[in-house]
Design a protein around this motif. Sequence first.
Motif, PDB file in Angstrom:
ATOM      1  N   GLU A  92      11.958  -8.712  10.272  1.00 16.21           N
ATOM      2  CA  GLU A  92      13.162  -8.235   9.862  1.00 16.21           C
ATOM      3  C   GLU A  92      14.449  -8.637  10.497  1.00 16.21           C
ATOM      4  N   THR A  93      14.000  -8.650  11.760  1.00  6.81           N
ATOM      5  CA  THR A  93      15.244  -9.390  12.689  1.00  6.81           C
ATOM      6  C   THR A  93      15.660 -10.753  12.120  1.00  6.81           C
ATOM      7  N   ILE A  94      14.533 -11.666  12.131  1.00  7.37           N
ATOM      8  CA  ILE A  94      15.081 -13.017  11.407  1.00  7.37           C
ATOM      9  C   ILE A  94      15.585 -12.859  10.133  1.00  7.37           C
ATOM     10  N   ARG A  95      15.262 -11.969   9.129  1.00  6.18           N
ATOM     11  CA  ARG A  95      15.729 -11.929   8.009  1.00  6.18           C
ATOM     12  C   ARG A  95      17.325 -11.576   8.093  1.00  6.18           C
ATOM     13  N   LYS A  96      17.578 -10.660   8.893  1.00  3.72           N
ATOM     14  CA  LYS A  96      18.957  -9.887   9.175  1.00  3.72           C
ATOM     15  C   LYS A  96      19.745 -11.376   9.684  1.00  3.72           C
ATOM     16  N   ILE A  97      19.204 -11.907  10.706  1.00  3.16           N
ATOM     17  CA  ILE A  97      19.960 -13.093  11.398  1.00  3.16           C
ATOM     18  C   ILE A  97      20.457 -14.050  10.295  1.00  3.16           C
ATOM     19  N   HIS A  98      19.337 -14.333   9.292  1.00  7.08           N
ATOM     20  CA  HIS A  98      19.739 -15.511   8.280  1.00  7.08           C
ATOM     21  C   HIS A  98      20.596 -14.886   7.449  1.00  7.08           C
ATOM     22  N   GLU A  99      20.315 -13.655   7.067  1.00  2.72           N
ATOM     23  CA  GLU A  99      21.471 -13.085   5.839  1.00  2.72           C
ATOM     24  C   GLU A  99      22.874 -12.923   6.278  1.00  2.72           C
ATOM     25  N   ASN A 100      23.165 -12.266   7.600  1.00  2.91           N
ATOM     26  CA  ASN A 100      24.258 -11.721   8.162  1.00  2.91           C
ATOM     27  C   ASN A 100      24.552 -11.871   9.586  1.00  2.91           C
ATOM     28  N   GLY A 101      23.642 -12.461  10.141  1.00  6.02           N
ATOM     29  CA  GLY A 101      23.651 -12.621  11.945  1.00  6.02           C
ATOM     30  C   GLY A 101      23.196 -11.558  12.544  1.00  6.02           C
ATOM     31  N   GLY A 102      22.732 -10.397  12.019  1.00  6.81           N
ATOM     32  CA  GLY A 102      22.166  -9.383  12.521  1.00  6.81           C
ATOM     33  C   GLY A 102      23.166  -8.875  13.723  1.00  6.81           C
ATOM     34  N   ASN A 103      22.502  -8.679  14.703  1.00  5.66           N
ATOM     35  CA  ASN A 103      23.363  -8.102  16.047  1.00  5.66           C
ATOM     36  C   ASN A 103      23.616  -9.373  17.081  1.00  5.66           C
ATOM     37  N   THR A 104      23.705 -10.533  16.581  1.00  6.21           N
ATOM     38  CA  THR A 104      23.872 -11.645  17.371  1.00  6.21           C
ATOM     39  C   THR A 104      25.427 -12.035  17.666  1.00  6.21           C
ATOM     40  N   GLY A 105      26.251 -11.489  16.595  1.00  7.58           N
ATOM     41  CA  GLY A 105      27.560 -11.777  16.572  1.00  7.58           C
ATOM     42  C   GLY A 105      27.893 -12.690  15.784  1.00  7.58           C
ATOM     43  N   SER A 106      26.917 -13.494  15.285  1.00  9.72           N
ATOM     44  CA  SER A 106      27.062 -14.677  14.120  1.00  9.72           C
ATOM     45  C   SER A 106      27.098 -13.941  12.905  1.00  9.72           C
ATOM     46  N   ARG A 107      27.862 -14.752  11.975  1.00 12.49           N
ATOM     47  CA  ARG A 107      27.744 -14.263  10.479  1.00 12.49           C
ATOM     48  C   ARG A 107      26.602 -14.529   9.521  1.00 12.49           C
ATOM     49  N   GLY A 108      25.699 -15.558  10.408  1.00 12.01           N
ATOM     50  CA  GLY A 108      24.401 -15.731   9.558  1.00 12.01           C
ATOM     51  C   GLY A 108      24.783 -17.016   8.655  1.00 12.01           C
ATOM     52  N   TRP A 109      23.670 -17.141   7.679  1.00  7.33           N
ATOM     53  CA  TRP A 109      23.864 -18.192   6.660  1.00  7.33           C
ATOM     54  C   TRP A 109      24.407 -17.494   5.271  1.00  7.33           C
ATOM     55  N   GLY A 110      24.380 -16.399   4.927  1.00  8.32           N
ATOM     56  CA  GLY A 110      25.083 -15.830   4.014  1.00  8.32           C
ATOM     57  C   GLY A 110      24.223 -15.983   2.853  1.00  8.32           C
ATOM     58  N   TYR A 111      23.028 -15.680   2.612  1.00  9.40           N
ATOM     59  CA  TYR A 111      22.022 -15.858   1.415  1.00  9.40           C
ATOM     60  C   TYR A 111      21.042 -15.066   1.482  1.00  9.40           C
ATOM     61  N   LYS A 112      20.351 -14.558   0.340  1.00  9.99           N
ATOM     62  CA  LYS A 112      19.223 -13.751   0.461  1.00  9.99           C
ATOM     63  C   LYS A 112      18.037 -14.445   0.856  1.00  9.99           C
ATOM     64  N   TRP A 113      17.484 -13.830   2.124  1.00  8.77           N
ATOM     65  CA  TRP A 113      16.191 -14.630   2.727  1.00  8.77           C
ATOM     66  C   TRP A 113      15.004 -14.059   1.904  1.00  8.77           C
ATOM     67  N   SER A 114      14.064 -15.108   1.770  1.00  6.77           N
ATOM     68  CA  SER A 114      13.030 -14.888   0.995  1.00  6.77           C
ATOM     69  C   SER A 114      11.613 -14.909   1.896  1.00  6.77           C
ATOM     70  N   ILE A 115      10.974 -13.918   1.838  1.00  4.73           N
ATOM     71  CA  ILE A 115       9.684 -13.749   2.764  1.00  4.73           C
ATOM     72  C   ILE A 115       8.576 -14.672   2.127  1.00  4.73           C
ATOM     73  N   THR A 116       8.901 -14.891   0.843  1.00  6.83           N
ATOM     74  CA  THR A 116       7.591 -15.636   0.012  1.00  6.83           C
ATOM     75  C   THR A 116       8.032 -17.064   0.327  1.00  6.83           C
ATOM     76  N   GLU A 117       9.311 -17.481   0.642  1.00  2.00           N
ATOM     77  CA  GLU A 117       9.466 -18.878   1.153  1.00  2.00           C
ATOM     78  C   GLU A 117       8.751 -19.113   2.478  1.00  2.00           C
ATOM     79  N   ALA A 118       9.214 -18.025   3.104  1.00  2.00           N
ATOM     80  CA  ALA A 118       8.539 -17.937   4.607  1.00  2.00           C
ATOM     81  C   ALA A 118       6.898 -17.947   4.835  1.00  2.00           C
ATOM     82  N   GLU A 119       6.336 -17.710   3.656  1.00  4.51           N
ATOM     83  CA  GLU A 119       4.946 -17.599   4.119  1.00  4.51           C
ATOM     84  C   GLU A 119       4.087 -18.905   3.742  1.00  4.51           C
TER      85      GLU A 119
END
Length: 454
Positions: A311-338
């Motif tokens: 979940e932490t990795i998903r948020k960082i990819h999508e919007n940066g999570g709590n890192t201060g980054s804006r992330g990559w701005g896309y819908k992260w896929s768990i299927t792709e990660a598997e």
Amino acid sequence: MSAILHPIEVEIIKVLKGEDYITLNEIAEQTKLSIDQVRRGIEWLKEKKLVDVKEEVSSFIELDTLGEKGVIEGLPERKIHNFLIKKGGKEEIETVKMEIGMNEKEFSAAMGFAIKNGLVKVTKENEKILVEALPYSRLLDTEVLLNKIFSQKQIETNQLSSFERKILDELVKRPNYVKIKEIKRIIVKAKKEAFKLLEEYYKANFVEKLTPELIISGMWRNVKLRPYDIEGTVPAIYPGKKHPVQDFIDQVREIFLNFGFEEIEGQIVLSSFWNFDALFIPQDHPAREMQDTFYLKDMIDKSVRKNPIVETIRKIHENGGNTGSRGWGYKWSITEAEKMVLRTHTTPVTLQYLYENKPSSAKVFSIDKVFRNENLDSRHLFEFHQYEGIVTGKNVTLRHLIGILSSFYKELGFKKVKFWPTYFPYTEPSMEAVAYVDKIGRWLELCGMGVFRP
């Protein structure tokens, strides 16, 4: 004792007649055998306890640079004496030093030897320090020995008289006048058993070779062929050679271990989650396409969904999570990660180690195979090795990283190494290292490096 002797051993025993030890070169000269054959034969005889073998160390004297110069141009103390004779026998010490052309240290040493050997004396007149030449027509003892060495090129120390050895001790204290070389020689002496065995060998009247004539005629049945010593040792043979790539891997491993690193290993087959996502490589990145990565057909890693950091990795990819980054701005896929892949780099091994162990400080490295769907050519393969190291700890900076890699590449023989900024998704700041290779006349890419993103 069985009369089993090799023809080389027979020839060697024949020349070891006297009571004295002789050298391998003398044996080779008398037997007409090569020096390698003599060495081999002596080893055989030594194993059979038929010879005594000793190592003799001899010292030889040769002239060094200043010694040769002293013979040709004269010793410094002799130059002072000759100069004073030409000047009428007496001169101010400062004038002598200036005219002779020696520096302070050389002149001081030369004056000391001149006074010691009775060539000159120092006097004082009208507040002036003078150097006066004394009558001395013969050669100095040091000059006699230097001339002797010069004429003979090289003299063994045991050929010198006790008086000459005292003079040699004085010359040794003078830098660059003489060189003493130690030469080690193997000397050999036969035991009585060797001669008894030689007699038995001759009485046996062995035939050394089984020739075609002996076979055709049938005479081989009536002769004694020399028996082989099947208990004798034989040289070890190593037909295999280490592959150059493995040789380099071993060298890299040794450097890391000498630097205090610990080696870690990981799986070759990984989920895309660990190979890409956990390193903040977006799922639409070109490196994740099938043209660059080997995907395992119909294979997925179901354990990815259960991992608490997903979940932490998903948020960082999508919007940066709590890192201060804006992330990559896309819908992260768990299927792709598997999806399962042959790992494309060794960084996931390091990442998994850090996640599982969470060390406060560590120095680890890995050297292992990675796989990429490259176009095959002289510089690219589908399968190759990658090495990687990481240091964690308080106050560790980019400067430390540059220092470690500078030392690392110096150990590998690279003298000119440069670092410059670059970009990697999972490190910031990031740099590349290049080295200039004289043989190919250009700069060669060495590695990527950087500080892991938090």
